[in-house]
Design a protein around this motif. Structure first.
Motif, PDB file in Angstrom:
ATOM      1  N   MET A 190       0.830  -1.205   0.000  1.00  0.00           N
ATOM      2  CA  MET A 190       0.000   0.000   0.000  1.00  0.00           C
ATOM      3  C   MET A 190       0.860   1.248   0.000  1.00  0.00           C
ATOM      4  O   MET A 190       1.993   1.236   0.485  1.00  0.00           O
ATOM      5  CB  MET A 190      -0.902   0.007   1.251  1.00  0.00           C
ATOM      6  N   CYS A 191       0.324   2.322  -0.553  1.00  0.00           N
ATOM      7  CA  CYS A 191       0.939   3.635  -0.371  1.00  0.00           C
ATOM      8  C   CYS A 191      -0.189   4.653  -0.225  1.00  0.00           C
ATOM      9  O   CYS A 191      -1.363   4.303  -0.374  1.00  0.00           O
ATOM     10  CB  CYS A 191       1.881   3.968  -1.526  1.00  0.00           C
ATOM     11  N   GLN A 192       0.154   5.865   0.108  1.00  0.00           N
ATOM     12  CA  GLN A 192      -0.861   6.908   0.302  1.00  0.00           C
ATOM     13  C   GLN A 192      -0.295   8.224  -0.215  1.00  0.00           C
ATOM     14  O   GLN A 192       0.902   8.353  -0.375  1.00  0.00           O
ATOM     15  CB  GLN A 192      -1.245   7.008   1.786  1.00  0.00           C
ATOM     16  N   SER A 193      -1.144   9.214  -0.434  1.00  0.00           N
ATOM     17  CA  SER A 193      -0.650  10.444  -1.051  1.00  0.00           C
ATOM     18  C   SER A 193      -0.646  11.685  -0.161  1.00  0.00           C
ATOM     19  O   SER A 193      -0.187  12.727  -0.602  1.00  0.00           O
ATOM     20  CB  SER A 193      -1.439  10.751  -2.329  1.00  0.00           C
ATOM     21  N   HIS A 194      -1.172  11.639   1.027  1.00  0.00           N
ATOM     22  CA  HIS A 194      -1.232  12.888   1.811  1.00  0.00           C
ATOM     23  C   HIS A 194      -1.341  12.552   3.300  1.00  0.00           C
ATOM     24  O   HIS A 194      -2.430  12.382   3.826  1.00  0.00           O
ATOM     25  CB  HIS A 194      -2.448  13.713   1.352  1.00  0.00           C
ATOM     26  N   LEU A 195      -0.193  12.481   3.967  1.00  0.00           N
ATOM     27  CA  LEU A 195      -0.204  12.086   5.386  1.00  0.00           C
ATOM     28  C   LEU A 195      -1.026  13.004   6.288  1.00  0.00           C
ATOM     29  O   LEU A 195      -1.775  12.517   7.133  1.00  0.00           O
ATOM     30  CB  LEU A 195       1.226  11.955   5.905  1.00  0.00           C
ATOM     31  N   PRO A 196      -0.907  14.351   6.170  1.00  0.00           N
ATOM     32  CA  PRO A 196      -1.738  15.165   7.068  1.00  0.00           C
ATOM     33  C   PRO A 196      -3.234  14.961   6.814  1.00  0.00           C
ATOM     34  O   PRO A 196      -4.013  14.889   7.753  1.00  0.00           O
ATOM     35  CB  PRO A 196      -1.319  16.604   6.732  1.00  0.00           C
ATOM     36  N   GLN A 260       0.876   8.284  -6.116  1.00  0.00           N
ATOM     37  CA  GLN A 260      -0.165   7.788  -7.014  1.00  0.00           C
ATOM     38  C   GLN A 260       0.469   6.999  -8.158  1.00  0.00           C
ATOM     39  O   GLN A 260      -0.061   5.974  -8.586  1.00  0.00           O
ATOM     40  CB  GLN A 260      -0.988   8.956  -7.552  1.00  0.00           C
ATOM     41  N   ALA A 261       1.632   7.471  -8.635  1.00  0.00           N
ATOM     42  CA  ALA A 261       2.313   6.807  -9.757  1.00  0.00           C
ATOM     43  C   ALA A 261       2.673   5.369  -9.418  1.00  0.00           C
ATOM     44  O   ALA A 261       2.597   4.489 -10.273  1.00  0.00           O
ATOM     45  CB  ALA A 261       3.562   7.592 -10.149  1.00  0.00           C
ATOM     46  N   ALA A 262       3.051   5.123  -8.153  1.00  0.00           N
ATOM     47  CA  ALA A 262       3.413   3.764  -7.757  1.00  0.00           C
ATOM     48  C   ALA A 262       2.228   2.826  -7.930  1.00  0.00           C
ATOM     49  O   ALA A 262       2.384   1.668  -8.318  1.00  0.00           O
ATOM     50  CB  ALA A 262       3.890   3.754  -6.310  1.00  0.00           C
ATOM     51  N   PHE A 263       1.028   3.341  -7.662  1.00  0.00           N
ATOM     52  CA  PHE A 263      -0.174   2.533  -7.841  1.00  0.00           C
ATOM     53  C   PHE A 263      -0.486   2.371  -9.329  1.00  0.00           C
ATOM     54  O   PHE A 263      -0.774   1.269  -9.798  1.00  0.00           O
ATOM     55  CB  PHE A 263      -1.357   3.194  -7.115  1.00  0.00           C
ATOM     56  N   GLU A 264      -0.377   3.478 -10.057  1.00  0.00           N
ATOM     57  CA  GLU A 264      -0.712   3.446 -11.487  1.00  0.00           C
ATOM     58  C   GLU A 264       0.202   2.511 -12.269  1.00  0.00           C
ATOM     59  O   GLU A 264      -0.206   1.919 -13.259  1.00  0.00           O
ATOM     60  CB  GLU A 264      -0.621   4.858 -12.079  1.00  0.00           C
ATOM     61  N   LYS A 265       1.449   2.408 -11.812  1.00  0.00           N
ATOM     62  CA  LYS A 265       2.401   1.537 -12.508  1.00  0.00           C
ATOM     63  C   LYS A 265       2.252   0.078 -12.085  1.00  0.00           C
ATOM     64  O   LYS A 265       2.974  -0.780 -12.583  1.00  0.00           O
ATOM     65  CB  LYS A 265       3.833   1.999 -12.223  1.00  0.00           C
ATOM     66  N   GLY A 266       1.342  -0.176 -11.143  1.00  0.00           N
ATOM     67  CA  GLY A 266       1.137  -1.551 -10.714  1.00  0.00           C
ATOM     68  C   GLY A 266       2.165  -2.028  -9.710  1.00  0.00           C
ATOM     69  O   GLY A 266       2.230  -3.207  -9.370  1.00  0.00           O
ATOM     70  N   GLU A 267       2.964  -1.072  -9.197  1.00  0.00           N
ATOM     71  CA  GLU A 267       3.994  -1.433  -8.217  1.00  0.00           C
ATOM     72  C   GLU A 267       3.352  -1.606  -6.837  1.00  0.00           C
ATOM     73  O   GLU A 267       3.610  -2.587  -6.138  1.00  0.00           O
ATOM     74  CB  GLU A 267       5.028  -0.308  -8.206  1.00  0.00           C
ATOM     75  N   ALA A 268       2.499  -0.659  -6.501  1.00  0.00           N
ATOM     76  CA  ALA A 268       1.776  -0.741  -5.229  1.00  0.00           C
ATOM     77  C   ALA A 268       0.382  -1.301  -5.494  1.00  0.00           C
ATOM     78  O   ALA A 268      -0.279  -0.905  -6.457  1.00  0.00           O
ATOM     79  CB  ALA A 268       1.669   0.638  -4.588  1.00  0.00           C
ATOM     80  N   ALA A 269      -0.064  -2.210  -4.647  1.00  0.00           N
ATOM     81  CA  ALA A 269      -1.337  -2.885  -4.888  1.00  0.00           C
ATOM     82  C   ALA A 269      -2.528  -2.049  -4.424  1.00  0.00           C
ATOM     83  O   ALA A 269      -3.624  -2.164  -4.971  1.00  0.00           O
ATOM     84  CB  ALA A 269      -1.350  -4.234  -4.187  1.00  0.00           C
ATOM     85  N   MET A 270      -2.319  -1.219  -3.391  1.00  0.00           N
ATOM     86  CA  MET A 270      -3.419  -0.400  -2.883  1.00  0.00           C
ATOM     87  C   MET A 270      -2.919   1.018  -2.692  1.00  0.00           C
ATOM     88  O   MET A 270      -1.729   1.235  -2.430  1.00  0.00           O
ATOM     89  CB  MET A 270      -3.933  -0.958  -1.547  1.00  0.00           C
ATOM     90  N   TRP A 271      -3.819   1.951  -2.818  1.00  0.00           N
ATOM     91  CA  TRP A 271      -3.429   3.355  -2.686  1.00  0.00           C
ATOM     92  C   TRP A 271      -4.524   4.137  -1.984  1.00  0.00           C
ATOM     93  O   TRP A 271      -5.705   4.031  -2.331  1.00  0.00           O
ATOM     94  CB  TRP A 271      -3.160   3.949  -4.064  1.00  0.00           C
ATOM     95  N   LEU A 272      -4.133   4.902  -0.970  1.00  0.00           N
ATOM     96  CA  LEU A 272      -5.083   5.787  -0.301  1.00  0.00           C
ATOM     97  C   LEU A 272      -4.997   7.135  -0.992  1.00  0.00           C
ATOM     98  O   LEU A 272      -3.955   7.791  -0.952  1.00  0.00           O
ATOM     99  CB  LEU A 272      -4.740   5.935   1.182  1.00  0.00           C
ATOM    100  N   GLY A 273      -6.065   7.507  -1.642  1.00  0.00           N
ATOM    101  CA  GLY A 273      -6.071   8.778  -2.364  1.00  0.00           C
ATOM    102  C   GLY A 273      -7.410   9.453  -2.213  1.00  0.00           C
ATOM    103  O   GLY A 273      -8.190   9.118  -1.328  1.00  0.00           O
ATOM    104  N   SER A 274      -7.678  10.391  -3.110  1.00  0.00           N
ATOM    105  CA  SER A 274      -8.911  11.154  -3.014  1.00  0.00           C
ATOM    106  C   SER A 274     -10.009  10.494  -3.848  1.00  0.00           C
ATOM    107  O   SER A 274      -9.739   9.937  -4.905  1.00  0.00           O
ATOM    108  CB  SER A 274      -8.647  12.564  -3.533  1.00  0.00           C
TER     109      SER A 274
END
Lengths: 441, 293
Positions: A190-196, A260-274
């Motif tokens: 997983m990755c995410q795009s905005h910690l605050p 977000q790019a990590a998710f779009e490239k299929g590197e990260a399986a899940m992404w916390l975004g908007s």
């Protein structure tokens, strides 16, 4: 470079782009300006909405002007306001809301504006989660919610299938089941795009934790203190750091796009975004993806609460003639109409702000075609708690920067969780105090 | 020298007026405004001010973030100023020695100067992109996973490389013209005395280039301190996070992004003093050792 020179120059530039207001005659339409921060595809949709408004009648004409990012738009608005060359409408984002709302007399409350213009207005038309974020402590709507979003979890369906897991509902499930399986399958789980935004503000909302004193800052600027330095936050960031160190979570810096790019490239399986990223992801990914709700800690709350809205609202600036305010009110009304809201929702992924628009989207079968598009609004309509209305904190852009800095330092190992949260608390409270003294609250 | 006189003693002042007006309007007035507002807390919308004395200065100088920025600025300035000077000089000397296709080399080397800083920043962003950056792949060959925007040093080094790269052509152009002004007779005489071209460079050419070098050093320091702003902003994608930042970038962040006018003004006054001291020191210490013809 000096700030004032810049202010003067930008104000002068701003003045140059204003149409000849003085030349308005009875026959020609009342012209109003709308400064916004919607670039790219979003900007095209904004232009289309304006074109439709102008085509819908002859008496009023709106001109949208793209002013750069959210921060740039706010700064340009402030500079122009001081020079008396400000637009009728300015789009101000969640973190800048306190700045513009605290500037008493700079803004005409949306509710008052609509009432004065004789435009019917009922706050209950708006979906609950949206209703209060830009309202004052009495619930009066100051800003007109426009592009509203909330953090949700996107997932790569192929990746989850390959790892034999389903999207995690809780962080416990994520750390025990989902993440190890995905790691084994060769993904960054997983990755995410905005910690605050995702791991701080909405963490408080999702678990119904108080975010700041003075009723999350709604009751006034004086003496407001941030409450992020709490055991739940420290626990979450300790676990987060642990996940990163063990390859269960990817961190690509503070830049939204890098993650977000990590998710779009299929590197990260899940992404916390908007939830507003949905439209863009449809174009940028070449694998089936879907979305679901933001996970929560079961050990903090048995069942989750709704999240805050993010995004931005439209503020009607003061010191404008009544006829222009009338045009602004008409535009606000037009903007909240179900058709326009649905169009905006469909094109961008931002949530519809009125119940009527939501119903229209349902009736049209939008969510049968794209189930992920409904996640944001469903999460905003999740059960409310005492602390899920929103927050109102001054100098919040800087406070977010402090958070990002300290979180980054936790991840890189330059500091530990306890020290980082103590620093955030201290610096954020100093900024809040400074803000209170600056605006004289 | 022949001296000439004006008919009226006021004429020279009159002729200086346009220049003075420009200085006053664009430099002195804003500087005075910055000093004045650095003693206040200022409401961004209405300009209402509360006098706070030296609080803004005290706050800036005692903050850990400010000290980190100051420390980075010092390293960054040193490396960018000296790096671009050394590389520019090396390339100029090399290009000067080329006999065939000299102008082609020169054109190619000067080219970069025509690139606007934001474009240079964007190129840097792409070269160092975590996912697709070719330089990241290159460094990866040596077993280091470069993470610009996450790792402090990786980000700092990437910023320094892009900022240095952008300034090399400027140094190249000036050193090259400096080299061309060294008489051939001097070079030939040196060549007879000494076979080592490296030694000839350090003992004959370098001292003769001293005025140019000194000028470039002053310019490079100013460049590294102030003009690298755009590159840094692009490389951190407008989100400072825990990335290294220079003092000027911090002034921008606090003032423009954060709308803290007083605090930002105090920081810019500190910078003003710093640059003033630095420039005086440079002229006092270094210029004495330089002999203009």
């Amino acid at each position: 470079m000096d700030r004032r020179t810049f202010l003067a120059v930008s104000a002068a530039t701003a003045a140059g782009t204003l149409p000849g207001i003085s030349m308005v005659k009875a026959a020609s339409p009342v012209e109003i300006q709308w400064w916004h921060a919607m670039g790219g595809k979003l900007g095209e949709v904004v232009n289309e909405i304006s074109t439709r408004f102008n085509a819908s009648q002859d008496a009023e004409k709106i001109t949208p002007v793209y002013k750069g990012g959210y921060e740039d738009t706010l700064t340009a608005t402030i500079a122009a306001f001081r020079a008396g060359e400000h637009p009728n409408i300015s789009q101000v984002f969640d973190a800048g809301a306190a700045t513009i709302i605290a500037a008493k007399g700079a803004v005409v409350a949306a509710e008052d504006l609509l009432a004065e213009a004789g435009v019917a207005f009922d706050p209950n038309d708006y979906i609950e989660g949206v209703r209060y974020f830009y309202a004052d402590s009495n619930g009066k709507m100051i800003g007109m919610p426009f592009n509203s979003s909330t953090p949700i979890m996107y997932y790569n369906e192929e990746a989850l299938k390959k790892a034999g897991v389903t999207p995690p509902k809780t962080w416990e499930e994520f750390e025990e089941v989902t993440a190890p399986a995905l790691k084994k399958a060769g993904y960054v789980p997983m990755c995410q795009s905005h910690l605050p935004w995702i791991f701080t503000e909405n963490f408080h909302s999702r678990h119904n934790l108080q975010f700041a004193t003075n009723n999350n800052g709604f009751d006034g600027v004086k003496g407001t203190k941030i409450l992020v330095n709490n055991p739940h936050m420290r626990m979450h960031f300790s676990r987060f750091k642990n996940w990163i160190d063990n390859g269960l979570f990817g961190y690509y810096g503070t830049g939204w796009g890098d993650n977000q790019a990590a998710f779009e490239k299929g590197e990260a399986a899940m992404w916390l975004g908007s939830s507003g990223s949905f439209g863009g992801l449809l174009k940028s990914t070449n694998f089936p993806f879907s979305a679901t709700f933001l996970p929560y800690w079961k050990k903090v709350t048995e069942k989750p609460y709704r999240t805050f809205i993010g995004g931005a609202a439209l503020f009607a600036l003061s010191r404008k003639p009544a006829e222009e305010n009338k045009a602004t009110a008409d535009f606000f009304k037009f903007l909240s109409s179900p058709e326009i809201q649905y169009y905006w929702h469909k094109e961008t992924g931002y949530v519809p702000i009125t119940n009527a628009a939501y119903e229209l989207a349902k009736k049209d079968g939008h969510y049968e075609r794209f189930p992920a598009a409904e996640i944001g609004i469903k999460q905003l309509n999740d059960r409310p708690g005492k602390w899920t209305r929103g927050y109102r904190l001054g100098y919040y852009v800087q406070i977010r920067d402090v958070m990002n800095r300290e979180y980054g330092r936790i991840i890189s190992g330059e500091t530990d969780v306890d020290t980082a949260f103590a620093t955030i608390e201290k610096e954020a409270n100093a900024l809040l105090d400074k803000f209170a003294r600056t605006v004289g609250g | 020298m022949q001296s000439s006189r004006f008919d009226s003693p006021l004429t020279p002042y009159f002729l200086l007026l346009p220049q003075m007006a420009i200085i006053a309007i664009f430099f002195l007035w804003p500087a005075a405004e910055a000093i004045w507002s650095s003693f206040f807390l200022e409401d961004p919308f209405f300009g209402t001010r509360t006098f706070v004395g030296l609080e803004n200065y005290f706050e800036a100088l005692t903050s850990a973030d400010y000290r980190r920025a100051a420390w980075f600025t010092a390293i960054f300035t040193l490396i960018v100023a000296l790096g671009s000077l050394a590389l520019g000089m090396w390339l100029a000397v090399a290009a000067d020695n080329v006999l065939r296709g000299r102008s082609a080399y020169k054109t190619v080397l000067m080219w970069v100067y025509a690139i606007a800083p934001p474009v240079a920043g964007l190129i840097g962003v792409m070269l160092f992109d975590q996912h697709i950056g070719p330089l990241v792949d290159f460094v990866g060959l040596f077993g280091h996973k470069m993470k610009v925007g996450v790792n402090w040093w990786d980000t700092a080094i990437a910023m320094m490389i892009v900022a240095t790269w952008k300034q090399i052509p400027y140094n190249f152009i000036f050193v090259l013209s400096g080299l061309q002004s060294i008489p051939n007779s001097v070079r030939e005489a040196a060549a007879i005395d000494c076979r080592s071209s490296v030694r000839r460079f350090w003992t004959v050419i370098f001292p003769l280039l001293a005025p140019t070098t000194f000028f470039l050093l002053v310019i490079n320091i100013t460049y590294a301190l102030f003009e690298t702003f755009g590159i840094i902003d692009l490389m951190v994608k407008g989100e400072p996070g825990n990335n290294p930042k220079t003092l000027v970038y911090k002034v921008f962040l606090d003032g423009f992004r954060g709308n803290d006018l007083g605090g930002s003004s105090a920081q810019s006054v500190i910078l003003m003093i710093l640059v003033l001291v630095l420039t005086i020191a440079q002229f006092r210490l270094l210029e004495r050792r330089i002999h203009y013809k």
